[in-house]
Design a protein around this motif. Sequence first.
Motif, mmCIF file in Angstrom:
data_model
loop_
_atom_site.group_PDB
_atom_site.id
_atom_site.type_symbol
_atom_site.label_atom_id
_atom_site.label_comp_id
_atom_site.label_asym_id
_atom_site.label_seq_id
_atom_site.Cartn_x
_atom_site.Cartn_y
_atom_site.Cartn_z
ATOM 1 N N LEU A 146 6.988 -9.235 -4.307
ATOM 2 C CA LEU A 146 7.784 -9.012 -3.105
ATOM 3 C C LEU A 146 9.217 -8.701 -3.504
ATOM 4 O O LEU A 146 9.769 -9.321 -4.404
ATOM 5 N N GLY A 147 9.799 -7.710 -2.851
ATOM 6 C CA GLY A 147 11.136 -7.251 -3.186
ATOM 7 C C GLY A 147 11.110 -6.050 -4.118
ATOM 8 O O GLY A 147 12.128 -5.406 -4.322
ATOM 9 N N THR A 148 9.958 -5.748 -4.675
ATOM 10 C CA THR A 148 9.795 -4.591 -5.550
ATOM 11 C C THR A 148 9.019 -3.519 -4.788
ATOM 12 O O THR A 148 7.984 -3.833 -4.201
ATOM 13 N N PRO A 149 9.510 -2.280 -4.776
ATOM 14 C CA PRO A 149 8.754 -1.226 -4.087
ATOM 15 C C PRO A 149 7.318 -1.157 -4.616
ATOM 16 O O PRO A 149 7.075 -1.292 -5.821
ATOM 17 N N CYS A 150 6.363 -0.968 -3.712
ATOM 18 C CA CYS A 150 4.955 -0.931 -4.108
ATOM 19 C C CYS A 150 4.680 0.147 -5.150
ATOM 20 O O CYS A 150 3.844 -0.046 -6.028
ATOM 21 N N CYS A 151 5.394 1.262 -5.058
ATOM 22 C CA CYS A 151 5.141 2.336 -6.015
ATOM 23 C C CYS A 151 5.558 1.945 -7.422
ATOM 24 O O CYS A 151 5.047 2.491 -8.403
ATOM 25 N N GLU A 152 6.442 0.961 -7.563
ATOM 26 C CA GLU A 152 6.822 0.463 -8.889
ATOM 27 C C GLU A 152 5.912 -0.679 -9.326
ATOM 28 O O GLU A 152 5.527 -0.772 -10.485
ATOM 29 N N ALA A 153 5.561 -1.553 -8.389
ATOM 30 C CA ALA A 153 4.717 -2.699 -8.718
ATOM 31 C C ALA A 153 3.261 -2.281 -8.950
ATOM 32 O O ALA A 153 2.575 -2.870 -9.778
ATOM 33 N N LEU A 154 2.795 -1.297 -8.202
ATOM 34 C CA LEU A 154 1.406 -0.846 -8.278
ATOM 35 C C LEU A 154 1.357 0.679 -8.405
ATOM 36 O O LEU A 154 0.870 1.373 -7.515
ATOM 37 N N PRO A 155 1.837 1.223 -9.519
ATOM 38 C CA PRO A 155 1.936 2.682 -9.634
ATOM 39 C C PRO A 155 0.590 3.405 -9.611
ATOM 40 O O PRO A 155 0.539 4.592 -9.290
#
Length: 179
Positions: A146-155
């Motif tokens: 949480l707090g991390t854009p999904c595209c960075e956390a789950l590329p």
Amino acid sequence: LIDSTPHPPPPLKFKTDAPISLSLFRANNDIGGSVPTELGGLTALQEKLNLGYMSLTGTVPTQLGRLESLQRDFFFGHNSITGVLPTEIGQLGFDQYNAHTASKTCNVVLRSNRLCDDIPTEVAALSSSLAYYGVTGWDVAAGNDLGTPCCEALPDTYTCAPSPVPSLPPTPVPTAVRR
């Protein structure tokens, strides 16, 4: 011969027209698949919705926000649920229940999944109202991104939109100087 090939767990299915008990507890079972949207139809469910420690995947369905009668536990911890936490989760009615009871036992647990992006304002407001009533069972951020854009956390699942290239003002065309 024994088939030693690992098989995925069977999908989780519910019938919304089935009789509803006060508690739905299926933790630690070998059941998997996406969280069924039909769970949102169990609007008379009051005590617990505990589907933790399973093999659930996919996103948290927005329909779960319709569980406004749920009074105690919303437990989806330790699964493989991904994506953004829907704003509709902020509609759960825990604060109304706990404001009028001496027992402050209420848990919202989504820890240890793969949730990402910002916590929606509506969900943060639910957390604040639980804290106001002395409820300490808020466990959402731990083990998530949480707090991390999904595209960075789950590329592999989400794609970041390309950043716009800043446009520069056009270069003025030189004019001939007359003497």
